[in-house]
Design a protein around this motif. Structure first.
Motif, short mmCIF file in Angstrom:
data_model
loop_
_atom_site.label_atom_id
_atom_site.label_comp_id
_atom_site.label_asym_id
_atom_site.label_seq_id
_atom_site.Cartn_x
_atom_site.Cartn_y
_atom_site.Cartn_z
N THR A 1 -9.51 -14.71 -1.17
CA THR A 1 -8.83 -13.61 -0.48
C THR A 1 -7.31 -13.72 -0.55
O THR A 1 -6.62 -12.72 -0.38
N LYS B 1 -7.08 -10.70 -10.00
CA LYS B 1 -8.19 -9.81 -9.67
C LYS B 1 -9.53 -10.47 -9.98
O LYS B 1 -10.52 -10.25 -9.26
N ARG C 1 -10.10 -12.83 -7.13
CA ARG C 1 -10.42 -12.04 -5.92
C ARG C 1 -11.86 -11.57 -5.98
O ARG C 1 -12.58 -11.63 -4.97
N TRP D 1 -4.45 -4.06 -3.29
CA TRP D 1 -5.34 -4.67 -2.31
C TRP D 1 -5.07 -4.22 -0.87
O TRP D 1 -5.66 -4.76 0.07
N GLY E 1 -7.41 -8.60 0.81
CA GLY E 1 -6.82 -9.47 -0.20
C GLY E 1 -5.30 -9.50 -0.09
O GLY E 1 -4.68 -8.52 0.36
N ASN F 1 -0.59 -6.60 -4.20
CA ASN F 1 -0.60 -6.22 -2.79
C ASN F 1 -0.75 -4.72 -2.62
O ASN F 1 -1.40 -4.26 -1.66
N THR G 1 -7.75 -4.12 2.03
CA THR G 1 -9.00 -4.67 1.50
C THR G 1 -9.24 -6.11 1.93
O THR G 1 -10.31 -6.67 1.63
#
Length: 275
Positions: free
Chosen positions: A141, A133, A136, A167, A172, A164, A170
């Motif tokens: 990404t 995180k 990210r 994200w 990512g 996952n 998003t």
């Protein structure tokens, strides 16, 4: 008057010799983010490098003949090769604190040997999630999770699943690249078997596989005078015969890991450019 002239001539000739030296080849830009400034990382992101690799190793006993950081040194080699081959990836600092058992008595497995450090599974997963995180938030990404030890695999997959889910929608994505370890372990046994090595010689820990890989990536970290079948004693922590290890074998075994990881990454990113 001749001496000043000769001195000047000698200086000119020395300068000519220096000028004739070939220029040093340009240094290949680092791929490990701890070797880059934050602005250099930012610029790489702006240029399209949006993938980061998080490798997990293990601080564990490796018998009487190998340093306890063997997994880390192998990963430093393999993750760099993977990142450079992908062309759009950087590598986070290798994580060496991973599940290795419990410190509660009676100590078992690797924890029974001095120098081993363990992290509970839930804390390991939390560490991976927070690291991913963080990266990210910094602009990456795609986070690739790779582990060089069997005890890391379940936690890596669990972390990828959590990421996952968090994200979703998003942009990512987390990729658990289990083929680096699991498929490669099977492929390596098959390869060594094809060369005539029986399973008891190959072993399962600190034997000819681990030793060959370290002989290839950093031979100074192998204590050659301590090499012995099964470590030389029942309590050595070694399974297999490290005396059969060679750097040439290590080169081939490391390449199996790299190739399997690249194949799975490419299969997981079918729309990415540059592959």
């Amino acid at each position: 008057m001749r001496r000043p002239v000769l001195t000047l001539l000698a200086i000119m000739l020395a300068g000519a010799r220096l000028d004739a030296q070939p220029a040093a080849p340009p240094r290949t830009p680092p791929v490990f983010i701890d070797e880059l400034t934050w602005m250099e990382i930012r610029d790489r992101l702006l240029a399209g490098t949006k993938t980061i690799i998080i490798g997990t190793a293990g601080q564990e006993q490796k018998g009487p003949h190998m340093v306890t950081g063997e997994h880390k040194y192998v990963l430093q080699h393999t993750t760099e090769r993977i990142a450079r081959t992908l062309g759009d990836a950087l590598v986070a600092p290798i994580i060496t604190y991973v599940p290795e058992g419990s410190w509660e008595t009676p100590l078992r497995g690797h924890m029974a040997k001095a120098g081993t450090i363990t992290l509970p599974e839930d804390r390991f997963i939390e560490l991976l999630v927070h690291a991913a995180k963080s990266l990210r938030a910094g602009g990456f990404t795609t986070v690739i999770l790779i582990g060089d030890s069997g005890g890391n695999q379940n936690g890596l997959k669990a972390a990828a699943d959590q990421l996952n889910a968090a994200w979703k929608d998003t942009g990512g994505r987390a990729l658990f690249i289990g083929d680096y370890y699991t498929k490669s372990s099977a492929d390596i046994r098959t390869y060594l078997g094809s060369l005539g090595f029986p399973l008891e010689t190959i072993g399962s820990h600190a034997g000819m596989v681990d030793t060959s890989e370290l002989l290839f990536v950093n031979p100074s970290l192998v204590r050659r005078d301590r090499l012995a079948p099964n470590g030389g004693s029942p309590d050595s922590g070694v399974s297999g015969d490290p005396t059969k290890a060679t750097a040439a074998l290590g080169k081939a075994l490391v390449q199996i890991k790299i190739d399997n990881a690249l194949a799975q990454i490419r299969a997981s990113r079918p729309t990415s450019g540059g592959f």
